[in-house]
Enzyme design. Sequence first.
Site, PDB file in Angstrom:
ATOM      1  N   GLY A   1      50.001 -29.531  51.638  1.00  0.00           N
ATOM      2  CA  GLY A   1      51.102 -28.756  52.198  1.00  0.00           C
ATOM      3  C   GLY A   1      50.872 -27.267  52.162  1.00  0.00           C
TER       4      GLY A   1
ATOM      5  N   GLY B 165      56.553 -30.391  51.159  1.00  0.00           N
ATOM      6  CA  GLY B 165      55.563 -30.541  50.096  1.00  0.00           C
ATOM      7  C   GLY B 165      54.597 -29.372  50.112  1.00  0.00           C
TER       8      GLY B 165
ATOM      9  N   ARG C  63      35.994 -46.655  40.515  1.00  0.00           N
ATOM     10  CA  ARG C  63      37.101 -46.827  39.582  1.00  0.00           C
ATOM     11  C   ARG C  63      37.611 -48.262  39.505  1.00  0.00           C
ATOM     12  NH1 ARG C  63      40.386 -41.258  41.147  1.00  0.00           N
ATOM     13  NH2 ARG C  63      38.950 -39.844  40.073  1.00  0.00           N
TER      14      ARG C  63
ATOM     15  N   GLY D 147      51.823 -29.051  47.755  1.00  0.00           N
ATOM     16  CA  GLY D 147      50.597 -29.266  46.999  1.00  0.00           C
ATOM     17  C   GLY D 147      49.419 -28.805  47.831  1.00  0.00           C
TER      18      GLY D 147
END
EC number: 1.3.5.1
Length: 644
Positions: A45, A40, A337, A42
């Site tokens: 990573g 990964g 949220r 992103g």
Amino acid sequence: MTLDAKIPQGPLAEKWSKHKFDLKLVNPANKRKYDIIVVGTGLAGASAAATLAELGYNVKAFCFQDSPRRAHSIAAQGGINAAKNYQNDGDSVFRLFYDTIKGGDYRAREANVYRLAQVSVNIIDQCVAQGVPFAREYGGLLDNRSFGGSQVSRTFYARGQTGQQLLLGAYSALNRQIHAGKVKMYTRHEMLDVVTIDGHAKGIVTRNMLTGAIDTHAGHAVLLCTGGYSNVFYLSTNAIGSNVTAAWRAHKRGAFFGNPCYTQIHPTCIPVTGDHQSKLTLMSESLRNDGRVWAPKTVEIAEQLRKGTLKADQVKEDDRDYFLERKYPAFGNLVPRDVASRNAKEMVEEGKGVGGSGFAVFLDFADAIKRLGEETVKAKYGNLFDMYIQITDENPYKQPMRIYPAVHYTMGGLWVDYNLSTTIPGLYALGECNFSDHGANRLGASALMQGLSDGYFVIPYTLGDYLAKIGPKKVDTSHPAFEQTKQDVIAHVNKLLSLKGTKTTNEYHRELGHIMWEYCGMARTDEGLRKAKGLIQALKADFWKNAIVTGENEEVNASLERAGRVADFIELGELMIDDALMRKESCGGHFRVESQTADGEALRDDENFAFVAAWEFKGENQPEELHKEQLTFEAVHLSQRNYA
């Protein structure tokens, strides 16, 4: 079994600094002897791979996209938190820590959250040095805005493109190491299994998505930075390719899965328009800084709005219910949220929803435009407004946005200790892939903070401690465990390719999503969860009997890729149901209808459920075993959340 999180002793504020000193080090010359696998690319990573390579380790980085720049981190919009107190409004490391613990409804580990708050101040300096173009005030200083669950302005941002700009910063650092030869980049490779030797992670098995080649890769440690599993719901704000496969295959090799039922419903998403959709679009939480959330006060007005005989800007002020401001005056539209989402759902259930489907409320910028001017609003949120216009063909400068909650993030993930180690030694989970920092609800602008914290400032220390203990003995793919795991993967791929039924795997994914949203979404009941478990078990049986997977392995085969991911989602979905059934309390995003206050707020049961649920895989079609990590709170007082 009670899990040991390996939390350091001593005062909360000193744990991380003391722990860093106590960790064993790998000297610079020896770092060149270690091979690290990062799955990964992103924020977690890319930052981890770049930092470890900069330290001298040899890194192999894998992603299934054609470029690390296409990781889903790029879609994050609103900002990244840091306790800099630039606004001089009372922020501090402790306040960020407290807001995060409270926002997560007291179901996060104190030590990890405090470390996250401490490290946050370094992240901003790191990113500015990389050239990340954060918004600045007219005098040139970095600007901040507010986000939900906080009464201070601590969120750094780059318009509505913060994730993109942060990822480009991490990507530039990663590219530098690729050019230097310290990172070998494998694009279009999907991880399908973890290789373990004597109980330690020593490599992975991947499928080349262009050729179908199934290969093994060896390393002294494996870092999973593969994001969350929101797409178990089919419709979510995540990229369509986002999946749980890497984490789930690691789970089936022995990595415990923590709090799988903790999923986040984001309150400000563009509403669903029909079954033709394959994903949803987020409207950043930053919009709640200046946008006001409201619904009509009466069902009659709502019906006129739904029929189109009345426009939103024609509704009189006295006929509008700014329900978040009414119920939570201290925080107003910037409640967390989960609170905002449940209240929007409540409005719809009362018949006050708007839009053609009735599944929406308004996010109105009329007051902000009147107060600040349209050009100022456009400068702050212009690209978000442009997205809304392109998707809905409505002008939010003239009419309120229509929004409704949607699945956005998963607080659950692979269980990790304080060092980010899973229950498999040598296997680490970073960012959204792990469960560690957000409890039962993530505050806005904390995802980017956690991903970069784990990659830049935590794993370089804790990984070194593990490597120093095992030594630099060479690891290669000649060990029989690599061939055995490879054969297991080939057998699974062939099993998927043998499916020649009549239903596409996409149909199964959509059915799974309907089950999960209906029974394990914003509200959950014992009866509904038990029904969902039976439905998922039946869906799984039907999948392996009637699904169709076309093509061959030795080619680009999206049908095969999707089939493997959907099969994993179905299994994960059942575990999420089991976890939600077990947790007979409400907390954060996990709302059990049977456990609520007289005001309809989440009602925790601290006596019986103040723990992390960590599930152990016990074999195919066998019940998973529950392990617990008891949560202790020394720095904060357990109390009913109150945002009024």
